[in-house]
Design a protein around this motif. Structure first.
Motif, short mmCIF file in Angstrom:
data_model
loop_
_atom_site.label_atom_id
_atom_site.label_comp_id
_atom_site.label_asym_id
_atom_site.label_seq_id
_atom_site.Cartn_x
_atom_site.Cartn_y
_atom_site.Cartn_z
N GLN A 226 0.80 -1.22 0.00
CA GLN A 226 0.00 0.00 0.00
C GLN A 226 0.83 1.27 0.00
O GLN A 226 0.33 2.35 -0.32
CB GLN A 226 -0.93 -0.01 1.22
CG GLN A 226 -1.95 -1.12 1.20
CD GLN A 226 -2.81 -1.08 -0.05
OE1 GLN A 226 -3.60 -0.17 -0.23
NE2 GLN A 226 -2.66 -2.06 -0.92
N LEU A 227 2.11 1.16 0.32
CA LEU A 227 2.98 2.33 0.33
C LEU A 227 3.61 2.60 -1.03
O LEU A 227 4.46 3.48 -1.15
CB LEU A 227 4.06 2.17 1.39
CG LEU A 227 3.58 2.23 2.84
CD1 LEU A 227 4.73 1.95 3.80
CD2 LEU A 227 2.94 3.58 3.15
N ASP B 170 14.12 6.54 -5.87
CA ASP B 170 12.91 7.21 -6.36
C ASP B 170 11.70 6.42 -5.85
O ASP B 170 11.52 5.25 -6.22
CB ASP B 170 12.90 7.26 -7.89
CG ASP B 170 11.80 8.15 -8.43
OD1 ASP B 170 11.92 9.38 -8.30
OD2 ASP B 170 10.81 7.61 -8.98
N HIS B 171 10.91 7.06 -4.98
CA HIS B 171 9.77 6.37 -4.37
C HIS B 171 8.45 6.99 -4.82
O HIS B 171 8.26 8.21 -4.74
CB HIS B 171 9.84 6.39 -2.85
CG HIS B 171 8.70 5.67 -2.20
ND1 HIS B 171 8.63 4.29 -2.14
CD2 HIS B 171 7.56 6.12 -1.63
CE1 HIS B 171 7.51 3.93 -1.55
NE2 HIS B 171 6.84 5.03 -1.24
N ASN B 172 7.56 6.15 -5.28
CA ASN B 172 6.22 6.57 -5.69
C ASN B 172 5.22 5.99 -4.69
O ASN B 172 5.10 4.77 -4.55
CB ASN B 172 5.93 6.05 -7.10
CG ASN B 172 4.67 6.65 -7.69
OD1 ASN B 172 3.66 6.78 -7.02
ND2 ASN B 172 4.73 7.01 -8.96
N PHE B 173 4.47 6.87 -4.01
CA PHE B 173 3.51 6.43 -3.01
C PHE B 173 2.20 5.94 -3.62
O PHE B 173 1.32 5.46 -2.90
CB PHE B 173 3.21 7.57 -2.03
CG PHE B 173 4.28 7.81 -1.01
CD1 PHE B 173 4.34 7.07 0.16
CD2 PHE B 173 5.26 8.77 -1.22
CE1 PHE B 173 5.33 7.30 1.10
CE2 PHE B 173 6.26 9.02 -0.30
CZ PHE B 173 6.30 8.27 0.87
N ARG C 292 -0.57 11.36 -7.50
CA ARG C 292 0.33 10.45 -6.80
C ARG C 292 1.57 11.21 -6.35
O ARG C 292 2.18 11.93 -7.13
CB ARG C 292 0.73 9.28 -7.72
CG ARG C 292 -0.47 8.44 -8.15
CD ARG C 292 -0.10 7.38 -9.16
NE ARG C 292 -1.27 6.64 -9.61
CZ ARG C 292 -1.25 5.73 -10.58
NH1 ARG C 292 -0.12 5.43 -11.19
NH2 ARG C 292 -2.36 5.10 -10.93
N GLU C 293 1.94 11.03 -5.11
CA GLU C 293 3.06 11.74 -4.54
C GLU C 293 4.35 10.93 -4.73
O GLU C 293 4.35 9.71 -4.63
CB GLU C 293 2.84 12.03 -3.05
CG GLU C 293 2.49 10.82 -2.19
CD GLU C 293 1.08 10.32 -2.42
OE1 GLU C 293 0.96 9.30 -3.13
OE2 GLU C 293 0.13 10.90 -1.89
N VAL C 294 5.44 11.64 -5.04
CA VAL C 294 6.73 10.99 -5.27
C VAL C 294 7.82 11.76 -4.53
O VAL C 294 7.73 12.98 -4.36
CB VAL C 294 7.07 10.92 -6.77
CG1 VAL C 294 6.22 9.90 -7.48
CG2 VAL C 294 6.92 12.28 -7.44
N VAL C 295 8.84 11.04 -4.09
CA VAL C 295 10.02 11.65 -3.49
C VAL C 295 11.25 10.94 -4.06
O VAL C 295 11.17 9.76 -4.43
CB VAL C 295 10.02 11.55 -1.95
CG1 VAL C 295 8.87 12.33 -1.35
CG2 VAL C 295 9.97 10.10 -1.50
N SER C 296 12.34 11.68 -4.15
CA SER C 296 13.56 11.05 -4.66
C SER C 296 14.77 11.64 -3.94
O SER C 296 14.72 12.75 -3.39
CB SER C 296 13.70 11.24 -6.17
OG SER C 296 13.98 12.59 -6.47
#
Length: 854
Positions: A692-693, A749-752, A769-773
């Protein structure tokens, strides 16, 4: 007296007659047989439960949908036919007769977005003291024993059918003039409520028949494909192999016993995952006592309907196994899946000889569309049937050896008679004709013109039979060194030869007034197109052109018009003369190696200067660097899938890692080489699914250069001065800003997948969709390669902000972004954390990426 005896005899005969009638009736046999089919597709349905109503006497249909029931009882007046995801049917029967009753089952279309339980006072849903939750916990506790992997050995026969059609087509659409010559393609009309709509136009189908073998220790899962049949388009337009890989990645096997189920390159939490009660609501909605064993119907729905979760029903056996006997899965309309209008998956399980269960049939159907409620779309279906399931019967060792998937030599040459006899499920008339129809379609001139235009727009090439011209996005570009750059090129196609390939282009810069060109010749050693897997070829090429130092773009060409727009100074360039000779060999297990020879002459262009310091303290301009290299690349990408485009392979992401090792040896004095050195670079990339994450893509790389070399031969780290977001480059690093002879890097690179935004009322409807890298680079330059310590080396350039070696502080940058804007766009706010004192070093930036995701 006579009358009395006559009356007595008459009564006795009557009683005897009634007794005899009753006796013979008691032994009259009732037999019911027939075929169960799908009312929409008319396909035979395997493993459907057929029983005398109100009893446990019943059976499942065979692989061809046949059933046969026999009884001597006189109270059997109906049969009941049921299958997960379909409406239960009751049919009257005649006692004491042989009869044939064929049944067509209609899909049950339940919308399980909400389950209502009425009582005197509405109770808040809770897991505590909830019998439905207690039941699902029993299922979870028994998961290990109910999976195939619990057996030491297992084997079975499998049939797969994958089909795609244009869906939900209106009569007006069908009657358009453009389809005048294509009416033979349209499938006969189906129930308008069926998934995909009333009218379908089949475009693709693939079938496989295979033998499958499983061994627990050491672990092996092997598939031997005995027959394979696929709709094939002209390979000048379509990569048929890549198309099949893409579809199979989208429609993977559904294992409900896994914690997460892969669907459309996403992962959805299974309703029987270890932590499923934290994400799902469960309700006991029925008890099926007329089944053997007795089944509990358990309905489930997501606690948050926007999350990557299923809804539907599962049927649990109450025989101590707590096994799943059947399942019907769908998704809520609010789920954060792009383009999905409807999704349905039905699973059926069959009892083994040891009393446990195995999957016997699965059917996954998805209808895609740009508009959720109306208009045409694409309907895809994958049907899998499993039969001849055998447990704990070991095979000879050689059965399990070799690649995980093997095609027998004549798998693609099986004729129609073989398929008709071997398919466990009969095709409807439209599906049976799809292979022939698509072959006929490709002979129609108007269709070939349409494909030609589509190839020009999407791939950038205009086909002229044996030769194609392109890519069109490189015909015009500009940069500070060349000014306006015009380019024209092309390559040969398989219409000329499947063994020989030639590619060329010519370019001219209006500012530097120089011609550039490229020539290559390739020979395929396996008599297959070099654009099909596995590749095995030799290639010789020569290039005279410009290049930005350190830029090795993977999926676009530097002369692409859209990359002409760059931030900051962009006047550090090279003129190159590169002769290459390469040998590439790929294997079916996705291990490959490439051996190369490269003679490279490079000279500075634009603001770049090659200068060293003479003993008298004067600067000396060096006009040319000569190098000669031998290289070896080893690459292993288990289970890799990709689509082979006109220019590059487009990877289809999966959970498996990719390992790459590159070794380069520079040889002094060989073909004029000026330097002797060795360079070793290793790279590992992998996607991690976090349920789910969302998911995380991680790439790690390290390199070490042995020997003394000038800065153009050091590792020049990939920078990005365009406004496009590049996932494998440093987006706020300037071109040639950092060089190293030893380094290590990590890209995260993470896509929630909307996990956070789905909980915000105003945002969840947008399906963002929120993303962080985060990216970091450690490295440096040893004294022997640093011109500050050895003045004979070429000085680091001062132009464009200058060139530096990394110190004790790593280079770091990170970003936060919003993805899935209009289902295509990702925008990141990027921040650079270190080396902000460098001239022209930006601290902040906004970068955009166009990316197609489900």
């Amino acid at each position: 007296m006579k009358q009395f005896f006559a009356s007595t005899i008459h009564k006795s005969l009557t009683v005897i007659a009634l007794v005899l009638a009753s006796f013979t009736a008691g032994f009259a046999q009732t037999t019911v047989k027939g075929v169960v089919t799908d009312a929409r597709t008319h396909e035979a349905m395997a493993y459907v439960s057929v029983a005398f109503a109100g009893t446990s006497q019943g059976m499942s249909t065979d692989g061809q949908g046949h059933y046969s029931l026999t009884t001597n009882a006189t109270d059997r007046k109906q049969i009941q036919v049921s299958f997960v995801g379909y409406r239960t049917v009751l049919r009257d029967i005649e006692v004491g007769k042989d009869q044939t009753i064929n049944i067509a089952l209609t899909e049950e279309r339940n919308n399980l977005a909400e389950v209502l339980i009425k009582s005197g006072k509405k109770k808040k849903y809770t897991n505590k003291n909830n019998p439905a939750v207690e039941l699902i916990r029993q299922v979870i506790a028994h998961k290990a024993q109910n999976q195939v992997e619990n057996y030491n050995y297992a084997e079975y026969k499998q049939y797969e059918k994958m089909a795609f059609s244009l869906s939900n087509l209106s009569d007006k659409f069908r009657q358009r003039r453009v389809f005048k010559n294509y009416q033979f393609l349209f499938r006969e009309q189906q129930d308008s409520t069926a998934i995909g709509g009333k009218t379908l136009l089949p475009l693709y189908m693939e079938e496989k028949l295979s033998s499958n073998y499983f061994r627990k220790a050491p672990y092996v899962k092997k598939q031997i494909i005995e027959a394979n049949k696929q709709v094939k388009y002209d390979e000048n337009f379509v990569d048929n192999q890549g198309l099949a890989a893409y579809f199979n990645r989208m429609y993977q096997d559904i294992n409900i016993y896994d914690n997460n189920v892969s669907l459309l390159s996403n992962q959805l939490l299974s309703p029987i995952a270890n932590n499923s009660p934290d994400f799902y609501k469960f309700f006991i909605t029925d008890t099926l006592k007329d089944q053997s064993p007795k089944l509990i119907e358990l309905s489930f729905t997501p606690r948050n309907t926007n999350n990557m979760l299923f809804e539907g029903k599962i049927y649990i056996t109450m025989d101590g196994n707590y096994a799943v006997q059947g399942a019907f899965l769908t998704v809520n309309k609010n789920i954060n899946l792009n383009f999905v209008r409807q999704m349905e998956a039905s699973l059926s399980f069959e009892k083994n000889n040891d009393g446990r269960y195995h999957l016997s049939q699965s059917n996954l159907r998805i209808d895609f569309g740009l508009n959720k409620n109306k208009g045409g779309g694409i309907f895809g279906e994958r049907l899998v049937t499993i039969n001849d399931f055998v447990i704990n019967t070991p095979r000879p060792k050689e059965t399990y050896d070799g690649p995980a998937q093997v095609f027998v030599s004549n798998a693609e040459k099986k004729d129609d008679l073989y398929w008709t006899a071997s398919r466990p499920v009969k095709l409807d008339s439209a599906s049976a004709m799809v292979y022939k129809n698509i072959d006929s379609l490709q002979t129609i001139p108007s269709f070939r013109r349409t494909m030609d235009i589509a190839t020009l727009v999407l791939a950038g090439y205009k086909n002229f039979g044996p030769f194609e011209v392109g890519p069109i996005n490189t015909f015009y570009s500009f940069n500070p060194v060349e000014g306006f750059r015009g380019r024209l090129g092309g390559r040969t196609t398989t219409s000329l030869s499947t063994r020989y390939y030639f590619e060329t282009y010519g370019a001219y810069g209006a500012k530097d007034q120089r011609f550039k060109y490229f020539l290559s010749s390739t020979y395929s050693l396996n008599n297959k197109s070099i654009y099909s897997f596995p590749q095995n070829y030799i290639r010789a090429s020569f290039q005279h052109d410009t290049k930005i130092p350190g830029q090795e773009l993977q999926f676009v060409q530097e002369s692409n018009f859209f990359l002409s727009f760059k931030r900051g100074d962009n006047d550090i360039w090279l003129y190159n003369d590169i002769f290459r000779f390469d040998y590439v060999h790929e294997y079916l297990n996705h291990f490959s190696y490439a051996v190369g020879f490269k003679k490279w002459n490079q000279s500075p262009a634009g603001a770049l200067l090659f200068q060293n310091l003479m003993p008298n303290g004067e600067l000396n301009n060096v006009g040319l660097i000569h190098t000669t290299e031998l290289s070896l690349q080893l690459r292993y990408a288990p289970h890799e899938k990709f689509y082979q485009g006109k220019l590059y392979r487009t990877p289809i992401p999966d959970k498996y890692p990719i390992f790459t090792l590159n070794y380069t040896q520079g040889i002094k004095g060989f073909f004029g080489g000026d330097y002797s050195y060795s360079n070793l670079v290793g790279n590992i990339s992998k996607r991690f699914y976090l349920s789910q994450l969302g998911y995380t893509d991680i790439t790690t790389e390290g390199g070490y250069l042995f020997g003394k070399v000038p800065f153009p031969l050091l590792d020049i780290h990939h920078a990005n001065q365009t406004y496009a977001l590049q996932l494998q480059s440093y987006n706020l690093m300037n071109f040639q800003e950092f060089v190293s002879d030893h380094y290590a890097s990590i890209f995260i690179d993470h896509n929630f997948n909307g996990y956070i935004f789905n909980r915000v009322p105003l945002l969840k409807k947008l399906k963002l969709r929120e993303v962080v890298s985060f990216k970091s680079l450690w490295g440096g330059v040893r004294d022997e390669n640093n011109p500050a310590y050895d003045h004979s080396l070429l000085r680091f350039p001062n132009a464009g902000g200058g060139t530096y070696s990394l110190g004790s502080t790593p280079y770091m940058e990170g970003s936060v972004g919003i993805g899935n804007i209009f289902k295509l766009i990702r925008v990141d706010l990027v921040k650079r954390f270190t080396y902000l004192d460098h001239p022209g070093a930006p601290e902040w930036g906004v970068r955009t990426l166009v990316k197609f995701d489900f």
